[in-house]
Each structure stands twice: as C-alpha cells, then as structure tokens.
Scaffold this active site. Structure first.
Site, short mmCIF file in Angstrom:
data_model
loop_
_atom_site.label_atom_id
_atom_site.label_comp_id
_atom_site.label_asym_id
_atom_site.label_seq_id
_atom_site.Cartn_x
_atom_site.Cartn_y
_atom_site.Cartn_z
N GLY A 160 0.80 -1.21 0.00
CA GLY A 160 0.00 0.00 0.00
C GLY A 160 0.83 1.26 0.00
O GLY A 160 2.05 1.24 -0.18
N CYS A 211 -3.76 6.63 0.71
CA CYS A 211 -3.64 5.47 -0.18
C CYS A 211 -3.43 5.89 -1.63
O CYS A 211 -3.70 5.12 -2.56
CB CYS A 211 -4.86 4.56 -0.06
SG CYS A 211 -5.09 3.93 1.62
N TYR A 231 0.51 5.70 1.51
CA TYR A 231 0.47 6.41 2.78
C TYR A 231 -0.88 6.24 3.46
O TYR A 231 -1.94 6.25 2.80
CB TYR A 231 0.71 7.91 2.58
CG TYR A 231 2.15 8.28 2.40
CD1 TYR A 231 3.03 8.33 3.48
CD2 TYR A 231 2.66 8.57 1.14
CE1 TYR A 231 4.37 8.66 3.31
CE2 TYR A 231 4.00 8.90 0.96
CZ TYR A 231 4.84 8.94 2.05
OH TYR A 231 6.16 9.26 1.89
N GLY A 241 -2.38 -5.04 8.78
CA GLY A 241 -3.77 -5.42 8.69
C GLY A 241 -4.71 -4.31 8.24
O GLY A 241 -4.63 -3.83 7.12
#
Length: 219
Positions: free
Chosen positions: A61, A170, A63, A152
């Site tokens: 992913g 993101c 930030y 997670g």
C-alpha cells in the site's frame, strides 16, 4: 500504543506463529497520530511531512494515517494454512470489514483497483467528471512472511478527519475519508470491537484465531 512497540511485538508474534511456537492472533489497538508509508508510497503524496511522525513500513500500500479514534486491527494469521491465496486473503479482510459495518447499517463496498472499503456519499457533490462521491472508511495493508500475515486493517470510528489532509490517503485523490461517527452513527470503539469479534468467523472460519492485546499494552 506506540507504533514502534506494536511493530516489534507484531513481528515477533508472526515469527513465532510461523515456527509453531504461538497461536494466531488479532490485536485491536489505537496509536497516537502518525503517518505510515507502504511499499508503494509516492513521496509526493506526503503533503505535510512535519505534521506527525512518518514511519516507513514494509506492508503493501501507500500512505495512511493512524490516530486516536481509529481502530487498528493487526492480523497475524497463518495464510499458509488457509490456501496460500493472497488475493483471497485480502478479499477476506475486506469481507470482514463489510460484515462488521453491516452490523451498524452501513453498506461498505469494494472497488476495483482501490484496496479497502468504501461508502457511497450521494449527498455530496459529484466529482468534476460526474462520478458519484465515495469516502473511504477502512484501509487495508498487509505483509506476509513465511505465509504468516502481519499489519492489517484500520477502521475509522471517530478520528480527527482533518489529520488525513497531510497525505493523499492510499494515493487516491478526489474521493474523501469518512468515519462511523461522521456518517451520523454514535458508535464507540467497544461497539466496533464486539462487531469485529462477532463477524470474524464469517470471513475466516478456520482455523480458530485468538483475539487479544499485546502484553505491553496498557489496559
């Protein structure tokens, strides 16, 4: 819990699970305000690098933000024993969040090319191209080592949403970020935790997982 403490204990627990010395675990935490950068993070997406501490992480992913009012869910599961299918595992995490949100009457949705869980906001003006507005309510970023997951999910209960302004969350521009309270729901962390525990078996029925907090977490 300080981010560094959680990361250290999480990595130790994941290693112990891989070696057969510990059971699977799900930790439900909060962090002080901070930004984390995943392996795909674009430095240009860090708009305000001096606002909060920034941690480089090896999860997938881009930030994301963590802070008070946001439930961080660290998931240490044996993906090797669950079919060794990373896409299915991430889909399971999304399904877990969607089932949890449904407990509060919120319709969370997946979007192609946008990992995480989204909520439609028809009451907000559409984007310039006419696309309906959607806000992200949960982010997902995981890493696997020896087929055991760590990192997670983060679910927004009642964080200060202005804290997301220091990043492009993101890496996605245009759409925004929301929370359960922002949607008008008086949901507490305890309410969310109960729902997370109740819906976990619907997404991950076997093997049985243990929900607990790290030994150094304050009560």
């Amino acid at each position: 819990m300080p981010y560094e403490t959680a990361l250290s204990e999480m990595e130790a627990r994941a290693a112990a699970i891989a070696e057969g010395r510990a059971s699977e675990a799900v930790w439900l935490l909060e962090h002080p305000p901070l930004y984390t950068a995943g392996t795909s993070a674009d430095p240009a997406d860090l708009r305000d690098p001096d606002r909060f501490p920034v941690y480089q992480t090896r999860r997938g992913g881009q930030y994301t933000y963590h802070g008070p009012g946001q439930r961080v869910v660290y998931v240490m599961l044996d993906v090797g024993a669950r079919g060794r299918d990373v896409r299915a595992f991430v889909s399971g995490l999304e399904a877990w969040v969607i089932a949890t949100l449904a407990e509060f009457g919120v319709t969370g949705e997946r979007r192609a090319g946008r990992v995480g869980v989204w909520v439609r906001r028809p009451e907000k003006p559409p984007l310039p191209d006419g696309t309906g507005r959607e806000d992200k309510i949960a982010a997902i970023g995981v890493r696997l080592r020896k087929w055991v997951s760590f990192h997670g999910i983060s679910i927004n209960v009642e964080p200060d949403l202005s804290h997301f302004d220091g990043i492009v969350p993101c890496g996605i521009s245009g759409h925004g970020v929301t929370s359960l309270v922002d949607l008008g729901l008086p949901v507490t962390m305890d309410d969310l935790d109960v729902a997370l525990k109740r819906t976990f078996p619907t997404a991950f029925p076997t093997p049985e997982a243990v929900s607990e907090t790290p030994r150094t977490a304050s009560s």
